[in-house]
Design a protein around this motif. Structure first.
Motif, mmCIF file in Angstrom:
data_model
loop_
_atom_site.group_PDB
_atom_site.id
_atom_site.type_symbol
_atom_site.label_atom_id
_atom_site.label_comp_id
_atom_site.label_asym_id
_atom_site.label_seq_id
_atom_site.Cartn_x
_atom_site.Cartn_y
_atom_site.Cartn_z
ATOM 1 N N SER A 1 -16.726 8.016 -0.195
ATOM 2 C CA SER A 1 -17.689 8.703 0.660
ATOM 3 C C SER A 1 -17.030 9.387 1.849
ATOM 4 C CB SER A 1 -18.746 7.709 1.156
ATOM 5 O OG SER A 1 -18.197 6.809 2.109
ATOM 6 N N VAL A 2 -15.825 8.951 2.214
ATOM 7 C CA VAL A 2 -15.094 9.593 3.309
ATOM 8 C C VAL A 2 -14.677 11.003 2.907
ATOM 9 C CG1 VAL A 2 -13.107 9.361 4.863
ATOM 10 C CG2 VAL A 2 -14.328 7.323 4.102
ATOM 11 N N ASP A 3 -14.502 11.218 1.608
ATOM 12 C CA ASP A 3 -14.260 12.548 1.034
ATOM 13 C C ASP A 3 -13.023 13.240 1.602
ATOM 14 O OD1 ASP A 3 -14.762 14.599 -0.731
ATOM 15 O OD2 ASP A 3 -16.162 15.645 0.604
ATOM 16 N N VAL A 4 -11.878 12.539 1.521
ATOM 17 C CA VAL A 4 -10.600 13.129 1.920
ATOM 18 C C VAL A 4 -9.616 12.971 0.753
ATOM 19 C CG1 VAL A 4 -10.927 12.775 4.385
ATOM 20 C CG2 VAL A 4 -9.869 10.960 3.015
ATOM 21 N N ASP A 5 -8.491 13.652 0.839
ATOM 22 C CA ASP A 5 -7.548 13.672 -0.283
ATOM 23 C C ASP A 5 -6.866 12.321 -0.507
ATOM 24 O OD1 ASP A 5 -7.936 16.482 -0.772
ATOM 25 O OD2 ASP A 5 -6.744 16.865 1.017
ATOM 26 N N VAL A 6 -6.467 11.669 0.590
ATOM 27 C CA VAL A 6 -5.821 10.351 0.519
ATOM 28 C C VAL A 6 -6.429 9.485 1.617
ATOM 29 C CG1 VAL A 6 -3.654 9.056 0.614
ATOM 30 C CG2 VAL A 6 -3.663 11.406 -0.278
ATOM 31 N N VAL A 7 -6.853 8.268 1.269
ATOM 32 C CA VAL A 7 -7.460 7.389 2.272
ATOM 33 C C VAL A 7 -7.047 5.945 2.016
ATOM 34 C CG1 VAL A 7 -9.609 7.113 0.949
ATOM 35 C CG2 VAL A 7 -9.607 6.751 3.444
ATOM 36 N N VAL A 8 -6.796 5.201 3.116
ATOM 37 C CA VAL A 8 -6.406 3.793 3.008
ATOM 38 C C VAL A 8 -7.218 2.957 3.992
ATOM 39 C CG1 VAL A 8 -4.042 4.246 2.246
ATOM 40 C CG2 VAL A 8 -4.544 4.135 4.687
ATOM 41 N N PRO A 9 -7.611 1.740 3.605
ATOM 42 C CA PRO A 9 -8.209 0.798 4.552
ATOM 43 C C PRO A 9 -7.102 0.103 5.339
ATOM 44 C CG PRO A 9 -8.138 -0.171 2.382
ATOM 45 C CD PRO A 9 -7.564 1.208 2.239
ATOM 46 N N ASN A 10 -7.490 -0.752 6.251
ATOM 47 C CA ASN A 10 -6.540 -1.487 7.092
ATOM 48 C C ASN A 10 -6.266 -2.843 6.458
ATOM 49 O OD1 ASN A 10 -4.894 -2.167 9.207
ATOM 50 N ND2 ASN A 10 -6.470 -2.068 10.788
ATOM 51 N N CYS A 11 -5.032 -3.059 6.052
ATOM 52 C CA CYS A 11 -4.682 -4.269 5.305
ATOM 53 C C CYS A 11 -4.062 -5.315 6.222
ATOM 54 C CB CYS A 11 -3.713 -3.925 4.169
ATOM 55 S SG CYS A 11 -3.350 -5.325 3.089
ATOM 56 N N LEU A 12 -4.726 -6.486 6.321
ATOM 57 C CA LEU A 12 -4.258 -7.597 7.137
ATOM 58 C C LEU A 12 -3.746 -8.729 6.249
ATOM 59 C CD1 LEU A 12 -7.226 -7.773 9.690
ATOM 60 C CD2 LEU A 12 -5.216 -6.271 9.720
ATOM 61 N N ARG A 13 -3.076 -9.689 6.878
ATOM 62 C CA ARG A 13 -2.613 -10.876 6.163
ATOM 63 C C ARG A 13 -3.727 -11.909 6.065
ATOM 64 N NH1 ARG A 13 3.156 -11.922 6.146
ATOM 65 N NH2 ARG A 13 4.317 -10.319 7.283
ATOM 66 N N GLU A 14 -3.719 -12.638 4.991
ATOM 67 C CA GLU A 14 -4.600 -13.797 4.870
ATOM 68 C C GLU A 14 -4.007 -14.932 5.696
ATOM 69 O OE1 GLU A 14 -6.156 -16.655 1.235
ATOM 70 O OE2 GLU A 14 -4.074 -16.012 1.317
ATOM 71 N N THR A 15 -4.806 -15.525 6.566
ATOM 72 C CA THR A 15 -4.347 -16.663 7.368
ATOM 73 C C THR A 15 -5.386 -17.770 7.316
ATOM 74 O OG1 THR A 15 -5.364 -15.772 9.384
ATOM 75 C CG2 THR A 15 -3.064 -15.180 8.961
ATOM 76 N N GLU A 16 -4.932 -19.011 7.447
ATOM 77 C CA GLU A 16 -5.842 -20.151 7.367
ATOM 78 C C GLU A 16 -6.810 -20.200 8.542
ATOM 79 O OE1 GLU A 16 -3.602 -23.695 6.914
ATOM 80 O OE2 GLU A 16 -2.831 -23.178 4.915
ATOM 81 N N ASP A 17 -6.368 -19.716 9.714
ATOM 82 C CA ASP A 17 -7.221 -19.780 10.900
ATOM 83 C C ASP A 17 -7.972 -18.479 11.152
ATOM 84 O OD1 ASP A 17 -5.120 -18.195 11.589
ATOM 85 O OD2 ASP A 17 -4.588 -19.296 13.419
ATOM 86 N N ASN A 18 -7.929 -17.547 10.176
ATOM 87 C CA ASN A 18 -8.628 -16.262 10.288
ATOM 88 C C ASN A 18 -8.176 -15.442 11.497
ATOM 89 O OD1 ASN A 18 -10.310 -16.665 7.986
ATOM 90 N ND2 ASN A 18 -11.552 -18.067 9.219
ATOM 91 N N SER A 19 -6.955 -15.658 11.934
ATOM 92 C CA SER A 19 -6.425 -14.867 13.040
ATOM 93 C C SER A 19 -6.047 -13.476 12.540
ATOM 94 C CB SER A 19 -5.207 -15.562 13.656
ATOM 95 O OG SER A 19 -4.213 -15.787 12.663
ATOM 96 N N PHE A 20 -5.848 -12.560 13.470
ATOM 97 C CA PHE A 20 -5.611 -11.161 13.131
ATOM 98 C C PHE A 20 -4.108 -10.917 13.000
ATOM 99 C CE2 PHE A 20 -5.132 -6.680 13.576
ATOM 100 C CZ PHE A 20 -6.326 -6.097 13.206
#
Length: 364
Positions: A229-248
């Motif tokens: 739906s963003v309708d651009v040629d190349v698009v990426v989401p923001n990829c975070l690490r999985e952590t046990e305490d849900n920290s960023f």
């Protein structure tokens, strides 16, 4: 009397002979047709087609051999292939591409997440390139492909699954996988792997290409439609690490913007020098997407100059026109970041969504 009697019965004997001859000719024709059909198609004597997909595969292989023997031609109007913001409504096909190496521990969750996506399954093709692998990755892929392609409900069957194998004879200990000095060489082999997979799997029906990591642990079920739906040629989401305490914790640091400082620094670099993100050995002064605010709109986009490939959605026209993954140095980058630089040099738009979060396993 004898003469009259002979005249009377001669036509009867002639009709018998004519009938016998006709029956013989008809029997010969029927026998020939039956023999020809059994030899050519093999439907009664060779095997039984057990599933719809097997039947399609059989008819496709027969058609292919027939057309090659008759020198047939194919017409495909590439003007009709378009990637739009309304891809789901327009029934646009997506090709998911994933390079793999000893990936069996990650495959169950990988397939679970794909199958959870709300994009229509009959519009999704998946292709893998397995390289330098000594575990049971290929066997697991074949098993899952059989499941995806032979479901009872046609709406739950995937369009196509392809498994390719290409070894590069490149071995790197797992504990050295992210070593700074080895990154240019490692990324060069990864670029070659991606290019093999792309050129082998891309078909005329694909409007979109999704580069997907095997070791993601979570992303929204609607992610395909959201990014489209963003309708651009190349698009990426923001990829975070999985952590046990849900920290960023940021994971994919290959999603970045150039800055005045980073561009000024590059003017004095050797053209063959490869820049890498996330390493203290050489700071680039770029703005990483994992450091950008995440409290804005989920689909608010920012322009990027480099991308990773944890979840990278590309309009197929970008690849069709020649943007691939350089295994050589291109504007101080290789592989995915080199792809972003190449796409931008060709006039395509490259964007990221800082507030659209997905999660990667804690493996490096």
């Amino acid at each position: 009397m004898l003469g009259l009697s002979t005249e009377k019965y001669t036509p009867v004997r002639g009709n018998k002979r004519l009938t016998i001859i006709l029956l013989a000719i008809i029997s010969f024709i029927l026998l020939s047709v039956l023999t020809f059909s059994r030899t050519t198609f093999g439907l009664s004597s060779c095997r039984t087609l057990r599933t719809f997909n097997e039947a399609v595969a059989f008819s496709t292989s027969y058609t292919s051999s027939s057309s090659s023997s008759s020198h047939g031609s194919t017409f495909i109007n590439l003007n009709d292939i378009e990637a739009t913001a309304n891809a789901k409504e327009q029934q646009e096909h997506v090709l998911i591409l994933t390079p793999l190496k000893n990936a069996s521990p990650y495959l169950p969750r990988y397939f679970e997440l794909i199958d959870r996506m709300t994009y229509p399954k009959h519009l999704i093709s998946i292709a893998f390139l397995v390289s330098d692998t000594n575990d049971d990755t290929v066997a697991l892929l074949k098993e899952q492909a059989n499941v995806f392609l032979n479901r009872r409900d046609p709406e739950q069957r995937y369009h196509h699954v392809a498994i390719y194998e290409k070894d590069f004879n490149f071995e790197l200990p797992e504990d050295k996988r992210h070593t700074f000095e080895l990154q240019p060489l490692r990324r060069s082999y990864m670029a070659r792997s991606r290019n093999y997979l792309l050129t082998a799997a891309l078909r005329e029906e694909h409007a979109w290409v999704l580069w997907l990591d095997v070791d993601l642990v979570d992303y929204p079920a609607t992610i395909m439609e959201d990014l489209m739906s963003v309708d651009v040629d190349v698009v990426v989401p923001n990829c975070l690490r999985e952590t046990e305490d849900n920290s960023f914790w940021g994971y994919d640091k290959n999603n970045w913007q150039e800055t005045e400082q980073s561009l000024a620094m590059q003017k004095d670099l050797d053209p063959e020098y490869v820049l890498l993100e996330g390493y203290y050995e050489f700071l680039t002064n770029r703005d990483l997407m994992v450091d950008m605010p995440t409290h804005l709109g989920k689909l608010d986009k920012v322009p990027l100059d480099g991308v990773g490939a944890t979840f990278t959605l590309v309009k197929s026209v970008v690849h069709r026109e020649g943007a691939n993954f350089p295994p050589y140095v291109f504007q101080h980058q290789v592989e995915t970041e080199g792809f972003a630089k190449m796409a931008k040099a060709m006039g395509f738009g490259v964007y990221g969504l800082p507030s659209y979060l997905i999660y990667h396993t804690m493996n490096g």
